[in-house]
Design a protein around this motif. Structure first.
Motif, PDB file in Angstrom:
ATOM      1  N   ASN A 139      36.327  66.247 -13.786  1.00 27.31           N
ATOM      2  CA  ASN A 139      35.403  65.320 -13.135  1.00 27.31           C
ATOM      3  C   ASN A 139      35.491  65.393 -11.621  1.00 27.31           C
ATOM      4  N   ASN A 140      36.578  65.934 -11.121  1.00 32.98           N
ATOM      5  CA  ASN A 140      36.761  66.028  -9.672  1.00 32.98           C
ATOM      6  C   ASN A 140      37.704  67.187  -9.397  1.00 32.98           C
ATOM      7  N   THR A 141      37.137  68.356  -9.181  1.00 35.79           N
ATOM      8  CA  THR A 141      37.968  69.567  -9.078  1.00 35.79           C
ATOM      9  C   THR A 141      38.799  69.587  -7.804  1.00 35.79           C
ATOM     10  N   SER A 142      38.519  68.674  -6.855  1.00 35.00           N
ATOM     11  CA  SER A 142      39.352  68.640  -5.657  1.00 35.00           C
ATOM     12  C   SER A 142      40.654  67.900  -5.912  1.00 35.00           C
ATOM     13  N   MET A 143      40.727  67.160  -7.034  1.00 37.47           N
ATOM     14  CA  MET A 143      41.939  66.429  -7.368  1.00 37.47           C
ATOM     15  C   MET A 143      42.688  67.172  -8.463  1.00 37.47           C
ATOM     16  N   LEU A 144      43.908  67.566  -8.194  1.00 37.13           N
ATOM     17  CA  LEU A 144      44.698  68.346  -9.131  1.00 37.13           C
ATOM     18  C   LEU A 144      45.903  67.533  -9.576  1.00 37.13           C
ATOM     19  N   LEU A 145      46.267  67.668 -10.837  1.00 35.70           N
ATOM     20  CA  LEU A 145      47.451  66.984 -11.348  1.00 35.70           C
ATOM     21  C   LEU A 145      48.580  68.008 -11.445  1.00 35.70           C
ATOM     22  N   TYR A 146      49.549  67.906 -10.549  1.00 36.40           N
ATOM     23  CA  TYR A 146      50.607  68.900 -10.469  1.00 36.40           C
ATOM     24  C   TYR A 146      51.973  68.283 -10.721  1.00 36.40           C
ATOM     25  N   PRO A 184      47.908  84.830  10.898  1.00 34.43           N
ATOM     26  CA  PRO A 184      47.945  83.594  10.118  1.00 34.43           C
ATOM     27  C   PRO A 184      48.452  83.863   8.702  1.00 34.43           C
ATOM     28  N   THR A 185      49.439  83.094   8.253  1.00 31.14           N
ATOM     29  CA  THR A 185      50.062  83.368   6.946  1.00 31.14           C
ATOM     30  C   THR A 185      49.976  82.192   5.981  1.00 31.14           C
ATOM     31  N   VAL A 186      49.476  81.059   6.440  1.00 31.14           N
ATOM     32  CA  VAL A 186      49.379  79.873   5.585  1.00 31.14           C
ATOM     33  C   VAL A 186      47.968  79.311   5.665  1.00 31.14           C
ATOM     34  N   VAL A 187      47.399  78.986   4.507  1.00 30.85           N
ATOM     35  CA  VAL A 187      46.053  78.401   4.462  1.00 30.85           C
ATOM     36  C   VAL A 187      46.101  77.080   3.693  1.00 30.85           C
ATOM     37  N   THR A 188      45.184  76.198   4.022  1.00 32.57           N
ATOM     38  CA  THR A 188      45.076  74.926   3.301  1.00 32.57           C
ATOM     39  C   THR A 188      44.222  75.137   2.055  1.00 32.57           C
ATOM     40  N   GLN A 189      44.600  74.463   0.959  1.00 37.66           N
ATOM     41  CA  GLN A 189      43.857  74.572  -0.297  1.00 37.66           C
ATOM     42  C   GLN A 189      43.129  73.291  -0.666  1.00 37.66           C
ATOM     43  N   GLY A 190      43.307  72.254   0.115  1.00 39.20           N
ATOM     44  CA  GLY A 190      42.652  70.992  -0.181  1.00 39.20           C
ATOM     45  C   GLY A 190      43.645  69.907  -0.549  1.00 39.20           C
ATOM     46  N   ILE A 191      43.097  68.776  -0.969  1.00 34.55           N
ATOM     47  CA  ILE A 191      43.913  67.623  -1.328  1.00 34.55           C
ATOM     48  C   ILE A 191      44.153  67.631  -2.832  1.00 34.55           C
ATOM     49  N   VAL A 196      49.034  61.603  -3.395  1.00 32.86           N
ATOM     50  CA  VAL A 196      47.918  62.452  -2.981  1.00 32.86           C
ATOM     51  C   VAL A 196      48.358  63.226  -1.739  1.00 32.86           C
ATOM     52  N   LEU A 197      48.452  64.548  -1.881  1.00 38.52           N
ATOM     53  CA  LEU A 197      49.052  65.377  -0.841  1.00 38.52           C
ATOM     54  C   LEU A 197      48.165  66.559  -0.465  1.00 38.52           C
ATOM     55  N   LEU A 198      48.506  67.175   0.652  1.00 39.71           N
ATOM     56  CA  LEU A 198      47.813  68.367   1.132  1.00 39.71           C
ATOM     57  C   LEU A 198      48.492  69.602   0.558  1.00 39.71           C
ATOM     58  N   PHE A 199      47.697  70.507  -0.018  1.00 37.21           N
ATOM     59  CA  PHE A 199      48.245  71.736  -0.599  1.00 37.21           C
ATOM     60  C   PHE A 199      48.122  72.883   0.399  1.00 37.21           C
ATOM     61  N   LEU A 200      49.231  73.629   0.547  1.00 36.44           N
ATOM     62  CA  LEU A 200      49.289  74.773   1.452  1.00 36.44           C
ATOM     63  C   LEU A 200      49.694  76.007   0.663  1.00 36.44           C
ATOM     64  N   ASN A 201      49.074  77.119   0.971  1.00 36.92           N
ATOM     65  CA  ASN A 201      49.378  78.360   0.264  1.00 36.92           C
ATOM     66  C   ASN A 201      49.792  79.441   1.252  1.00 36.92           C
ATOM     67  N   ALA A 237      52.289  69.056   1.553  1.00 34.66           N
ATOM     68  CA  ALA A 237      52.694  68.335   2.756  1.00 34.66           C
ATOM     69  C   ALA A 237      51.932  67.010   2.758  1.00 34.66           C
ATOM     70  N   PRO A 238      52.400  66.021   3.477  1.00 38.68           N
ATOM     71  CA  PRO A 238      51.731  64.725   3.440  1.00 38.68           C
ATOM     72  C   PRO A 238      50.402  64.715   4.176  1.00 38.68           C
ATOM     73  N   THR A 239      49.458  63.951   3.660  1.00 38.81           N
ATOM     74  CA  THR A 239      48.269  63.612   4.426  1.00 38.81           C
ATOM     75  C   THR A 239      48.690  62.556   5.447  1.00 38.81           C
ATOM     76  N   PRO A 240      47.889  62.301   6.471  1.00 31.70           N
ATOM     77  CA  PRO A 240      48.254  61.249   7.428  1.00 31.70           C
ATOM     78  C   PRO A 240      48.452  59.892   6.750  1.00 31.70           C
ATOM     79  N   GLU A 241      47.590  59.595   5.762  1.00 25.46           N
ATOM     80  CA  GLU A 241      47.674  58.307   5.067  1.00 25.46           C
ATOM     81  C   GLU A 241      48.982  58.188   4.281  1.00 25.46           C
ATOM     82  N   PHE A 242      49.375  59.268   3.606  1.00 25.53           N
ATOM     83  CA  PHE A 242      50.619  59.263   2.830  1.00 25.53           C
ATOM     84  C   PHE A 242      51.818  59.117   3.762  1.00 25.53           C
ATOM     85  N   MET A 243      51.773  59.828   4.881  1.00 20.79           N
ATOM     86  CA  MET A 243      52.866  59.765   5.858  1.00 20.79           C
ATOM     87  C   MET A 243      53.029  58.342   6.381  1.00 20.79           C
TER      88      MET A 243
END
Length: 398
Positions: free
Chosen positions: A44-51, A70-77, A85-90, A138-144
């Motif tokens: 229902n919301n592919t931007s939200m992943l259960l990990y 550049p060796t690290v990219v953001t994958q979304g929330i 709810v966190l920021l995913f880095l690859n 990594a934390p989002t600003p709100e989580f931090m």
């Protein structure tokens, strides 16, 4: 001949067998996963992943060679199994750490520096978690901010200075100028992007600014107030000619950019300095106390002191603004005869105008400025940082 009911019953059994087989197949993939962590997509919301996640181990936090691309990219929330709810880095290169910088003095850095500095337990609590060998959160600003609020309750109970710094979400572009300074003045808040290069940079360099003591932030805020009042005085002044106002306004722009750059530099380096000291210790190198004092003084405290020094040198500020505008040709186009005497006279008036405005502001805040002239020494800041790190570790180990 089978009845309609029998056919439906057989069809239901077939669907049930198919679903069970599919689930067993997926389960086997999860069990066979290299890091025991597999994503379960919410359709229902592919931007939200259960990990499922795990804490970093020492080997995960080893300081890999620094890359230049550049060796690290953001994958979304993403959403963790515990609801975080966190920021995913690859990592898409050989190293998490990179000196790549699309703009001057904005390198990518290493998003693992926070857990390197505070330890895996604290890092996990603040949202730094391992998913796969090449994926972390990594934390989002709100989580931090939420975690800071929780920690502060216990720090206050123990009589330890609370964490003042906060963070707010910003666009992939760097936040600058009046907006940047206003957020610090009102909310003690630094910008953190959640996508693009600056998201990785902000995570690597600026989240460790929770180590900044209140005395430094108070000093920064006082100087921001002076600069904003300087701009208000320029806007209200009716005695300046258009060309004089242009020069004085440009001096404000230089002052603004200097403060933004220095705050960014100081908040970005405080954690990196102590992280580097830890790496040197783990490698058997004994870091001389004078060496770390010099790093703290040069990379964190000098930029902060320089904010006040730039304000206290109005002639230098005015001359810099005049020289830049003169070299660009912007001034000469507005001076009809372009005579040397007229240019010199304009330069002198500009210097006096800038000095008048700034002297009035500094005089009105003189007692506060003197009280904060040296907000903290390098030795005091080192002791403060180590006490804060240990206090947070103690709280989360209970």
């Amino acid at each position: 001949m089978k009845t309609k009911c029998q056919i439906l019953r057989l069809g239901s059994i077939a669907v049930s067998i198919f679903c069970s087989t599919a689930l067993l197949f997926l389960a086997s993939k999860v069990i066979a996963s290299e890091d025991k962590c597999a994503p379960l997509f919410d359709t229902n919301n592919t931007s939200m992943l259960l990990y499922q996640d795990t804490k970093f181990e020492a080997v995960d936090l080893s300081d890999l060679p620094k890359a230049t691309n550049p060796t690290v990219v953001t994958q979304g929330i993403g959403k963790m199994q515990d609801g975080s709810v966190l920021l995913f880095l690859n990592k898409n290169g050989e190293s998490w750490n990179s000196a790549y910088s699309p703009a001057p003095k904005n390198p990518q850095g290493d998003p693992r520096w926070f857990p390197m500095l505070f330890g895996a337990e604290v890092g996990y609590h603040f949202g730094f978690r391992k998913i796969y060998n090449d994926t972390m959160t990594a934390p989002t600003p709100e989580f931090m901010n939420h975690r800071i609020t929780d920690i502060n309750k216990t720090l206050a109970e123990r009589g330890v200075e609370e964490i003042i710094m906060r963070f707010h979400r910003t666009s992939p572009k760097a936040e600058e100028g009046i907006e940047y300074l206003s957020n610090i003045l009102r909310e003690s808040s630094l910008p953190v992007a959640i996508s693009g290069h600056y998201a990785v940079h902000d995570v690597a360099y600026h989240l460790s600014s929770i180590l900044m003591p209140k005395s430094i932030l108070d000093y920064i805020k006082l100087n921001i107030k002076i600069v904003f009042r300087y701009k208000a005085k320029i806007d209200k002044d009716a005695t300046l000619s258009p060309i004089e106002k242009e020069i004085v306004n440009y001096s404000f722009s230089l002052l603004l950019n200097n403060i933004v750059r220095n705050i960014d530099f100081a908040t970005g380096n405080i954690g990196v300095i102590f992280k580097q000291e830890q790496i040197e210790k783990s490698g058997g190198k004994v870091t001389d106390s004078k060496e770390i004092e010099d790093k703290i003084d040069n990379l964190t405290l000098f930029p902060i002191r320089d904010i006040g020094e730039f304000i206290s040198n109005p002639y230098q500020l005015a001359q810099a603004a005049f020289n830049i505008l003169e070299q660009s040709g912007a001034l000469l186009r507005q001076i009809p005869n372009k005579s040397k005497n007229e240019v010199a006279a304009l330069n002198a008036r500009s210097r006096e105008n800038v000095k008048k405005f700034i002297d009035e502001l500094v005089e009105s805040e003189k007692s506060k400025i003197e009280a904060l002239e040296t907000p903290i020494s390098a030795v005091e800041l080192i002791a403060f940082v180590k006490t804060r790190i240990n206090a947070i570790k103690d709280i989360l180990s209970e």
